[in-house]
Design an enzyme around this catalytic site. Structure first.
Site, PDB file in Angstrom:
ATOM      1  N   LYS A 199     -13.236  -9.741 -16.755  1.00 37.14           N
ATOM      2  CA  LYS A 199     -12.630  -8.231 -15.656  1.00 37.14           C
ATOM      3  C   LYS A 199     -12.188  -6.905 -16.246  1.00 37.14           C
ATOM      4  O   LYS A 199     -11.934  -7.207 -17.855  1.00 37.14           O
ATOM      5  CB  LYS A 199     -11.722  -8.815 -15.352  1.00 37.14           C
ATOM      6  CG  LYS A 199     -10.660  -7.975 -14.630  1.00 37.14           C
ATOM      7  CD  LYS A 199      -9.448  -8.835 -14.001  1.00 37.14           C
ATOM      8  CE  LYS A 199      -8.148  -7.616 -12.998  1.00 37.14           C
ATOM      9  NZ  LYS A 199      -7.317  -8.527 -12.384  1.00 37.14           N
ATOM     10  N   LYS A 252     -15.656  -9.028 -12.373  1.00 31.95           N
ATOM     11  CA  LYS A 252     -14.735  -8.503 -11.835  1.00 31.95           C
ATOM     12  C   LYS A 252     -14.896  -6.960 -12.322  1.00 31.95           C
ATOM     13  O   LYS A 252     -14.764  -6.900 -12.955  1.00 31.95           O
ATOM     14  CB  LYS A 252     -13.455  -8.689 -10.845  1.00 31.95           C
ATOM     15  CG  LYS A 252     -12.905  -8.168 -10.532  1.00 31.95           C
ATOM     16  CD  LYS A 252     -11.532  -9.155 -10.729  1.00 31.95           C
ATOM     17  CE  LYS A 252     -10.794  -8.015 -10.416  1.00 31.95           C
ATOM     18  NZ  LYS A 252      -9.014  -8.054 -10.411  1.00 31.95           N
TER      19      LYS A 252
HETATM   20  C1  PBG Z   1      -3.871  -8.928 -10.578  1.00 32.91           C
HETATM   21  C2  PBG Z   1      -5.133  -8.496  -9.476  1.00 32.91           C
HETATM   22  C3  PBG Z   1      -6.198  -7.636  -8.961  1.00 32.91           C
HETATM   23  C4  PBG Z   1      -6.720  -7.827  -8.286  1.00 32.91           C
HETATM   24  C5  PBG Z   1      -6.970  -9.242  -8.479  1.00 32.91           C
HETATM   25  N1  PBG Z   1      -6.089  -9.733  -9.743  1.00 32.91           N
HETATM   26  C6  PBG Z   1      -5.860  -5.929  -9.370  1.00 32.91           C
HETATM   27  C7  PBG Z   1      -5.558  -5.065 -11.093  1.00 32.91           C
HETATM   28  O1  PBG Z   1      -5.867  -6.346 -11.789  1.00 32.91           O
HETATM   29  O2  PBG Z   1      -4.369  -4.684 -11.498  1.00 32.91           O
HETATM   30  C8  PBG Z   1      -7.667  -6.824  -8.647  1.00 32.91           C
HETATM   31  C9  PBG Z   1      -8.884  -6.958  -7.252  1.00 32.91           C
HETATM   32  C10 PBG Z   1      -9.381  -6.349  -6.042  1.00 32.91           C
HETATM   33  O3  PBG Z   1      -9.121  -5.332  -6.262  1.00 32.91           O
HETATM   34  O4  PBG Z   1      -9.764  -6.444  -4.930  1.00 32.91           O
HETATM   35  N2  PBG Z   1      -3.804  -8.653 -11.738  1.00 32.91           N
HETATM   36 ZN    ZN Z   2      -2.120  -8.620 -12.990  1.00 34.00          ZN
END
Ligand code: PBG
Ligand code: ZN
Length: 328
Positions: A199, A252
């Site tokens: 991620k 992701k």
């Molecule tokens: C929470 C989370 C996020 C997303 C999924 N879980 C946001 C982030 O990490 O700031 C992003 C999902 C999306 O943009 O569709 N940590």
């Molecule tokens: Zn988060």
């Protein structure tokens, strides 16, 4: 005169042959739909940054999901959106039995027992500072305390009936802690662990942070989410999470990171690889289509085919409702 070995057209001239040229064909079973659950139980609140998406109150969930389930929806992922008044430094509200996620798990499993319920596990929606873990007084991440809390939350979602838990916080070592927690709770045979392994600290989460009211109040997430240019950290995170007991490996965002999806499939050939097409990707496709750049359906289907070509077998996408129609 064309050489025999230069002739490719014959293999895809007839449209019936074109799907045969792909390793994977998109089916409804490949899709997971991320949804936002507001703690206003009777509300459906449109999300301005994400065209067509809304925050759904628990009492509106069954009516919202029923037509999608009838069209073949197999899996949802839940994000809780509590109001500001319950937020504290520790994310105490994340697993509140009366909070949106646990209430939604129970409502969905009661109405649609066969629908797989995955829960995003993170603290940023519940912390007053908006970071994904606990902080030391100097505002750096307290990894050990964060992991303990995240494991507790994940196990409580599992106890409430979640079929899958998916930690998105990016703390070190959380997969092992959550897997151990599931084992100790006697749930490890029925609850799977999907690792947000690779991620990245992306600009593409903006619409989501609006939707979930989860943006950091100061600083950013660059000290725990991966640097976008780093292939090596992506590979190491995938290797680590496989060792720590992940059942599914996720990459992701998706489309900017197709090479990482391919890396994941190579590093973890015996695990399902998931691609999360995030909120910014979703919004970009909508805005580009609205500006006349392309036809939305054609672009989304091409995007899905390319995610599968890169190596994933599960796609987490806000386009799931449209795809359930388009795949008929
Ligand atoms: C929470 C989370 C996020 C997303 C999924 N879980 C946001 C982030 O990490 O700031 C992003 C999902 C999306 O943009 O569709 N940590
Ligand atoms: Zn988060």
């Amino acid at each position: 005169m064309v050489e025999i070995d230069s002739l490719l057209h014959a293999g895809y001239h007839n449209p019936a042959q074109r799907p045969w040229q792909a390793e994977r064909t998109l089916t409804k079973a490949a899709l997971m739909y991320p949804i936002f659950i507001t703690d206003e139980r009777d509300s459906v609140i449109p999300i301005p940054s994400m065209p067509g998406q809304s925050r759904i109150g628990v009492n509106r969930l069954e009516a919202f999901l029923a037509p999608l389930v009838a069209k073949g929806l197999r899996a949802v992922m839940l994000f809780g959106v509590p109001n500001d008044s319950v937020k504290d430094a520790y994310g105490t509200a994340a697993d509140d039995p009366e909070g949106p996620v646990i209430q939604a798990i129970q409502a969905i499993k009661a109405a649609f027992p066969a629908l797989l319920v995955s829960c995003d596990v993170c603290l940023c929606e519940y912390t007053s500072h908006g970071h994904c873990g606990h902080l030391f007084p100097d505002n750096t991440i307290d990894n050990a305390a964060s992991v303990r809390r995240l494991a507790e939350v994940a196990v409580n979602y599992a106890r409430a009936g979640a079929d899958n838990v998916a930690p998105s916080d990016m703390m070190d070592g959380r997969m092992r802690a959550i897997k151990q927690g599931l084992i100790d709770a006697g749930l490890s045979h029925r609850v799977s662990l999907m690792a947000y392994s690779a991620k990245f600290a992306s600009a593409l989460y903006g619409p989501f942070r609006d939707a979930a009211c989860s943006g950091a109040r100061f600083g950013d997430r660059a000290a725990y989410q991966l640097p976008p240019g780093s292939r090596g950290l992506g590979r190491r995170a995938i290797e680590r999470d496989v060792r720590e007991g992940a059942d599914i490996i996720m990459v992701k965002p998706a489309t900017f990171y197709l090479d990482v999806i391919r890396d994941a499939k190579e590093i973890a050939p015996n695990h399902p690889v998931a691609a999360y097409q995030v909120s910014g990707e979703f919004a970009m496709l909508h805005h580009a289509a609205a500006a006349g750049v392309f036809d939305l359906k054609a672009a989304v289907l091409e995007n899905m085919a390319c995610l599968q070509r890169a190596g994933c077998s599960l796609i987490i996408t806000y386009f799931t409702p449209e795809l359930l129609d388009w795949l008929d």
